[in-house]
Design a protein around this motif. Sequence first.
Motif, short mmCIF file in Angstrom:
data_model
loop_
_atom_site.label_atom_id
_atom_site.label_comp_id
_atom_site.label_asym_id
_atom_site.label_seq_id
_atom_site.Cartn_x
_atom_site.Cartn_y
_atom_site.Cartn_z
N VAL A 63 0.86 -1.18 0.00
CA VAL A 63 0.00 0.00 0.00
C VAL A 63 0.90 1.23 0.00
O VAL A 63 1.58 1.51 0.99
CB VAL A 63 -0.91 0.02 1.24
CG1 VAL A 63 -1.79 1.27 1.23
CG2 VAL A 63 -1.75 -1.24 1.32
N PRO A 64 0.96 1.99 -1.11
CA PRO A 64 1.83 3.17 -1.15
C PRO A 64 1.15 4.41 -0.56
O PRO A 64 -0.01 4.69 -0.86
CB PRO A 64 2.10 3.34 -2.65
CG PRO A 64 0.87 2.79 -3.31
CD PRO A 64 0.33 1.71 -2.41
N LEU A 65 1.88 5.13 0.27
CA LEU A 65 1.43 6.41 0.78
C LEU A 65 2.50 7.45 0.47
O LEU A 65 3.69 7.13 0.46
CB LEU A 65 1.19 6.36 2.29
CG LEU A 65 0.05 5.51 2.83
CD1 LEU A 65 -0.05 5.67 4.34
CD2 LEU A 65 -1.28 5.89 2.18
N HIS A 66 2.08 8.68 0.26
CA HIS A 66 3.02 9.75 -0.04
C HIS A 66 2.70 10.96 0.83
O HIS A 66 1.53 11.26 1.09
CB HIS A 66 2.95 10.14 -1.52
CG HIS A 66 3.20 8.99 -2.45
ND1 HIS A 66 4.45 8.54 -2.75
CD2 HIS A 66 2.33 8.20 -3.13
CE1 HIS A 66 4.36 7.52 -3.59
NE2 HIS A 66 3.08 7.29 -3.82
N GLN A 67 3.73 11.63 1.28
CA GLN A 67 3.55 12.85 2.06
C GLN A 67 4.67 13.82 1.70
O GLN A 67 5.73 13.42 1.22
CB GLN A 67 3.59 12.55 3.57
CG GLN A 67 4.94 12.05 4.06
CD GLN A 67 4.97 11.81 5.56
OE1 GLN A 67 4.02 11.31 6.14
NE2 GLN A 67 6.07 12.17 6.20
N ALA A 68 4.40 15.11 1.92
CA ALA A 68 5.47 16.09 1.81
C ALA A 68 6.51 15.76 2.87
O ALA A 68 6.18 15.22 3.92
CB ALA A 68 4.92 17.50 2.01
N ASN A 69 7.76 16.07 2.59
CA ASN A 69 8.83 15.71 3.52
C ASN A 69 8.56 16.29 4.91
O ASN A 69 8.55 17.50 5.11
CB ASN A 69 10.17 16.22 2.99
CG ASN A 69 11.32 15.83 3.90
OD1 ASN A 69 12.01 16.69 4.45
ND2 ASN A 69 11.53 14.54 4.09
N SER A 70 8.30 15.39 5.86
CA SER A 70 7.94 15.80 7.22
C SER A 70 8.72 15.05 8.27
O SER A 70 8.50 15.26 9.46
CB SER A 70 6.44 15.56 7.46
OG SER A 70 5.65 16.20 6.48
N GLY A 71 9.60 14.15 7.86
CA GLY A 71 10.42 13.41 8.82
C GLY A 71 9.90 12.02 9.07
O GLY A 71 8.74 11.66 8.82
N HIS A 72 10.82 11.22 9.63
CA HIS A 72 10.53 9.80 9.88
C HIS A 72 9.36 9.61 10.84
O HIS A 72 8.50 8.75 10.63
CB HIS A 72 11.79 9.14 10.44
CG HIS A 72 11.64 7.69 10.74
ND1 HIS A 72 11.06 7.23 11.92
CD2 HIS A 72 11.98 6.58 10.05
CE1 HIS A 72 11.06 5.92 11.92
NE2 HIS A 72 11.61 5.49 10.80
N GLY A 73 9.33 10.41 11.91
CA GLY A 73 8.27 10.24 12.91
C GLY A 73 6.89 10.45 12.34
O GLY A 73 5.97 9.66 12.61
N GLN A 74 6.72 11.50 11.54
CA GLN A 74 5.42 11.75 10.93
C GLN A 74 5.06 10.70 9.90
O GLN A 74 3.90 10.29 9.78
CB GLN A 74 5.41 13.14 10.28
CG GLN A 74 4.01 13.61 9.88
CD GLN A 74 3.08 13.73 11.08
OE1 GLN A 74 3.38 14.42 12.04
NE2 GLN A 74 1.94 13.04 11.03
N ALA A 75 6.07 10.22 9.17
CA ALA A 75 5.82 9.15 8.19
C ALA A 75 5.34 7.89 8.90
O ALA A 75 4.41 7.22 8.44
CB ALA A 75 7.09 8.88 7.38
N LEU A 76 5.98 7.55 10.00
CA LEU A 76 5.56 6.37 10.76
C LEU A 76 4.13 6.54 11.27
O LEU A 76 3.30 5.63 11.14
CB LEU A 76 6.51 6.15 11.93
CG LEU A 76 6.25 4.91 12.78
CD1 LEU A 76 6.48 3.64 11.98
CD2 LEU A 76 7.13 4.91 14.03
N SER A 77 3.84 7.69 11.84
CA SER A 77 2.49 7.93 12.38
C SER A 77 1.44 7.88 11.28
O SER A 77 0.36 7.29 11.46
CB SER A 77 2.44 9.29 13.08
OG SER A 77 3.27 9.30 14.23
#
Length: 236
Positions: A63-77
């Motif tokens: 399942v691919p998700l994409h976000q603006a660069n916000s850091g590892h912690g936000q990506a994990l959450s």
Amino acid sequence: MPALSVVLPAYNEQSNLADAVEEVLKHIASVVSDLEIIVVDDGSTDQTRKILAALASRHPQVVPLHQANSGHGQALSNGVNRASGGHLLLLDSDRQVSLENFAVHWRMMSDYDVLLGCRWPRRDPVHRMFVSKALRLLLAAKFGLAAKDANAPYKLLAHGVWDEAIGRMRSGSVIPSALLAARALQRTDIRVLQVTVGYSERPHGSSTLNLRRLARLSAKAVADIFFFRTGSSGHA
């Protein structure tokens, strides 16, 4: 609802991502067939997004998700927020943590609510080892105890354990994984075990966490620990 959601944040991991997913399929999907693999692209500037799209087209579990660069912690959450599995496995996509003992760990989940990985042997630069030790001391001061390796990218847990912990963190925490580990150990109503996991050097590329970024993250991490609501030692 799948039995397991595997969550992998990824930032500029074009050299590792495909093999990281293949390792999950080999060592984890062979044990838990009913799973989803959520890969969160943290605004990568290399070919990570293209590789992730190809992986998702080949493997229905991805399942691919994409976000603006916000850091590892936000990506994990964000990855966990998307996850629907009854259990979570929190990993990184740099392939430094071995998955070879996952089958043993999965069987152990009949007796435990959380398994916290402890990396051995550690193969990180001195400055990262120093920060890890400082984090452990700060968590111990806040919670009265600390995981042996709170920020290790290998945590297997019931989904509800994350839900209880994330509700106590301030929005946008940069260390949700470490705070999750500390909170789990603090609780008296769940069963937690710390297990050794194999750890090696990155097979490709280098960490994007340089000294300047590490200093900024450390300052935010201190604030995250300070604002965390510990509450009672049991379930709140």
